[in-house]
Write an enzyme that holds these catalytic residues in place. Structure first.
Site, PDB file in Angstrom:
ATOM      1  N   TRP A 126       0.819  -1.212   0.000  1.00 43.47           N
ATOM      2  CA  TRP A 126       0.000   0.000   0.000  1.00 43.47           C
ATOM      3  C   TRP A 126       0.851   1.260   0.000  1.00 43.47           C
ATOM      4  CZ3 TRP A 126      -2.849   2.925   4.238  1.00 43.47           C
ATOM      5  CH2 TRP A 126      -2.179   2.902   5.466  1.00 43.47           C
ATOM      6  N   ASN A 163       2.229  -8.447   1.515  1.00 47.19           N
ATOM      7  CA  ASN A 163       2.588  -7.260   2.292  1.00 47.19           C
ATOM      8  C   ASN A 163       3.831  -6.572   1.678  1.00 47.19           C
ATOM      9  OD1 ASN A 163       2.735  -6.793   5.886  1.00 47.19           O
ATOM     10  ND2 ASN A 163       3.715  -5.546   4.348  1.00 47.19           N
ATOM     11  N   ARG A 172       0.015 -12.972   4.067  1.00 47.94           N
ATOM     12  CA  ARG A 172      -0.932 -11.858   4.136  1.00 47.94           C
ATOM     13  C   ARG A 172      -0.653 -10.861   3.016  1.00 47.94           C
ATOM     14  NH1 ARG A 172       2.563 -10.935   8.517  1.00 47.94           N
ATOM     15  NH2 ARG A 172       3.916  -9.099   8.298  1.00 47.94           N
ATOM     16  N   SER A 173      -1.643 -10.005   2.791  1.00 49.99           N
ATOM     17  CA  SER A 173      -1.504  -8.919   1.838  1.00 49.99           C
ATOM     18  C   SER A 173      -1.422  -7.601   2.608  1.00 49.99           C
ATOM     19  CB  SER A 173      -2.696  -8.922   0.866  1.00 49.99           C
ATOM     20  OG  SER A 173      -2.527  -7.975  -0.157  1.00 49.99           O
ATOM     21  N   PRO A 239       8.191 -13.721  11.816  1.00 52.22           N
ATOM     22  CA  PRO A 239       9.654 -13.844  11.803  1.00 52.22           C
ATOM     23  C   PRO A 239      10.367 -12.518  11.968  1.00 52.22           C
ATOM     24  CG  PRO A 239       8.702 -15.226  10.095  1.00 52.22           C
ATOM     25  CD  PRO A 239       7.579 -14.399  10.660  1.00 52.22           C
ATOM     26  N   GLY A 269      -1.958  -2.543   7.543  1.00 53.25           N
ATOM     27  CA  GLY A 269      -1.025  -1.434   7.430  1.00 53.25           C
ATOM     28  C   GLY A 269      -0.914  -0.628   8.704  1.00 53.25           C
ATOM     29  N   ASP A 271      -0.017  -1.072  11.853  1.00 56.58           N
ATOM     30  CA  ASP A 271       0.652  -1.899  12.857  1.00 56.58           C
ATOM     31  C   ASP A 271       1.607  -1.027  13.678  1.00 56.58           C
ATOM     32  OD1 ASP A 271       2.032  -1.582  10.419  1.00 56.58           O
ATOM     33  OD2 ASP A 271       3.093  -3.466  10.621  1.00 56.58           O
ATOM     34  N   GLU A 455       9.027   8.929   7.969  1.00 55.77           N
ATOM     35  CA  GLU A 455       7.919   7.988   7.795  1.00 55.77           C
ATOM     36  C   GLU A 455       6.624   8.532   8.397  1.00 55.77           C
ATOM     37  OE1 GLU A 455       7.030   3.344   9.089  1.00 55.77           O
ATOM     38  OE2 GLU A 455       8.392   4.584  10.263  1.00 55.77           O
TER      39      GLU A 455
END
Length: 492
Positions: A126, A163, A172-173, A239, A269, A271, A455
């Site tokens: 994304w 992801n 996951r995506s 991981p 997204g 997180d 960010e």
């Protein structure tokens, strides 16, 4: 493709749990210098000597190439104007087509792409849409098309866009902005783009509707309405955050569900954020999979509508009607299940309790980005944006301070653009311009003092840096660059 925890077994666990590197992502991004078999054999011999942490670290350094934390050799020219700086950053953040390396977690991509920056050394799903907004303003259409082709390749290979292009992301995506990317490219290349990527869009749609994998993204409500949530295929520690997840599970009665909800939040997204916490403040009450997400359903509405457009251009009117009906049903469901008429805001929906979640977040403005609400809804929503979310440095993401990076006092580029564009869609141009001005001013202020674009930003106290989360704030930064350049060009 095996994940690092499966591939390196005991070595992986020791490196992550002993915190050999400050960031758990470092080891899973390492590239082996010899065969997996010889590395595992060598480590078993080392373990017989009961090695110290220093010895384990030296073993890793001897047998792997450690990724750099950022772009080596790059130094900011603080005298450069902000737009010129972003133009230069595109070259710094661009990566060439990959070559496959056995034992590496990197999923090789056939075309060049842009990475976010800092610890994020791979393409992120994304992030890339908001990065593309700036690339378009820079007239860098070739790299935009390259990135879309990479995503199409991932869809045709794995059935979805992970992801990021790492093996440990293959469960996951992320928020499905692929159809938005295609819409952006079509502005430059025309309607043929919708036809070219139609098979990939349909395949991605099948993933989110649980036809590719038994992911349980779909939830059927009592009246038969089907809406979507974020959901990861696995229920074990990530991981790339193995130590953090393992430590959090120690105070949890259902570790498997905890891991699933942590991973699902990564797919969102966001997180992490109190948006996903049952009590709004405590990490181990995370309940991501118990919520229908308003932003996800808006994105799937756009995907359905874009597939409809591609089918229409292909001359498949009957199938186009099917997707048009899907989109219209979802639009009505979004306005029914996610909207709170009392305050005029959209919320996530709690599945088991059959009611709106009580966390007011900036995700609630996403419907306006996609023209989903009726016109009469905009006045109340704009008042909420101005009264609750707008601060000195721009928009705060949530109204709660949990210490998580997607909560107060932080603001993020993608949510700023979604809100600015959503307001403009409904004629609230003055408020959109005010938000754009505040956000751009903060970005530029930090750049002038540090030489960096970050960010995320602290929008409450613009003299402080943003914090919170599992890692330090990163600079680079793809989507910040993209949104800022889009704002600078749009609002002069």
């Amino acid at each position: 493709m095996q994940m690092p925890d499966e591939l390196y077994q005991r070595l992986f666990r020791d490196v992550q749990l002993k915190k050999i590197f400050p960031d758990n992502k470092t080891f899973v991004d390492c590239t082996p210098n010899s065969s997996i078999e010889s590395i595992l054999s060598g480590y078993e011999k080392l373990c017989a000597t009961h090695p110290s942490n220093e010895a384990v670290k030296k073993f890793v350094e001897d047998h792997f190439t450690i990724p750099p934390a950022s772009s080596p050799g790059y130094h900011t020219n603080k005298k450069a104007g902000i737009a010129d700086h972003i133009e230069e950053l595109w070259n710094v953040l661009q990566r060439s087509a990959d070559k496959a390396v056995k034992g590496s977690s990197l999923i090789p991509l056939p075309y060049p792409y842009i990475v976010p920056g800092g610890r994020f050394r791979e393409v992120f799903y994304w992030d890339s849409y908001f990065t593309m907004l700036g690339l378009a303003e820079s007239n860098r259409w070739e790299i935009i098309e390259n990135m879309i082709d990479n995503f199409a390749c991932l869809i045709h290979t794995f059935g979805f866009i992970p992801n990021g292009n790492r093996s440990y992301f293959l469960s996951r995506s992320q928020p499905p902005y692929f159809s938005c990317m295609i819409e952006l490219l079509a502005v430059h290349k025309g309607d043929e783009v919708y036809k070219k990527y139609l098979p990939a869009m349909r395949k991605e749609y099948d993933y989110w509707m649980d036809k590719t994998y038994p992911t349980k993204h779909c939830v059927q409500l009592d009246n038969g309405t089907v809406l979507n949530r974020y959901y990861d295929q696995l229920s074990k520690p990530r991981p790339e955050a193995f130590w953090q997840d393992s430590a959090l599970s120690e105070a949890c009665t259902d570790a498997s569900q905890l891991y699933r909800d942590l991973r699902a939040a990564c797919e969102s997204g966001w997180d992490f954020s109190g948006r996903w916490f049952k009590d709004g403040k405590t990490f181990n009450t995370i309940q991501t999979t118990s919520l229908l997400a308003v932003d996800l359903n808006c994105l799937l509405y756009h995907l359905e509508a874009t597939i409809c457009r591609g089918l229409t251009l292909n001359g498949d009117a009957a199938e186009a009607d099917v997707y048009d009906e899907k989109a219209e049903r979802r639009r009505k469901a979004i306005n029914k299940y996610f909207y709170n008429a009392a305050d005029g805001w959209y919320y996530d929906y709690t599945i088991s309790e059959k009611k709106l979640n009580n966390q007011k977040t900036l995700a609630g403005f996403t419907p306006f980005f996609f023209f989903i609400p009726p016109e009469k809804y905009i006045d109340k929503a704009a008042a909420v944006v101005h009264g609750d979310f707008l601060k000195d440095g721009g928009l705060v993401t949530t109204l709660i301070n949990t210490g998580q990076q997607w909560d107060w006092p932080n603001g993020w580029a993608p949510l700023h653009w979604i809100t600015i564009k959503g307001l403009a869609n409904y004629g609230k141009r003055n408020l959109a311009a005010l938000i754009a001005k505040k956000w751009a001013a903060l970005n530029i202020k930090v750049y002038r003092s540090t030489g960096r674009l970050m960010e995320k930003y602290n929008v409450i106290d613009t003299h402080l840096t943003a914090g919170g989360g599992e890692y330090p704030s990163q600079d680079g930064f793809g989507w910040t660059n993209g949104v800022l350049l889009k704002i600078l060009k749009t609002y002069k």
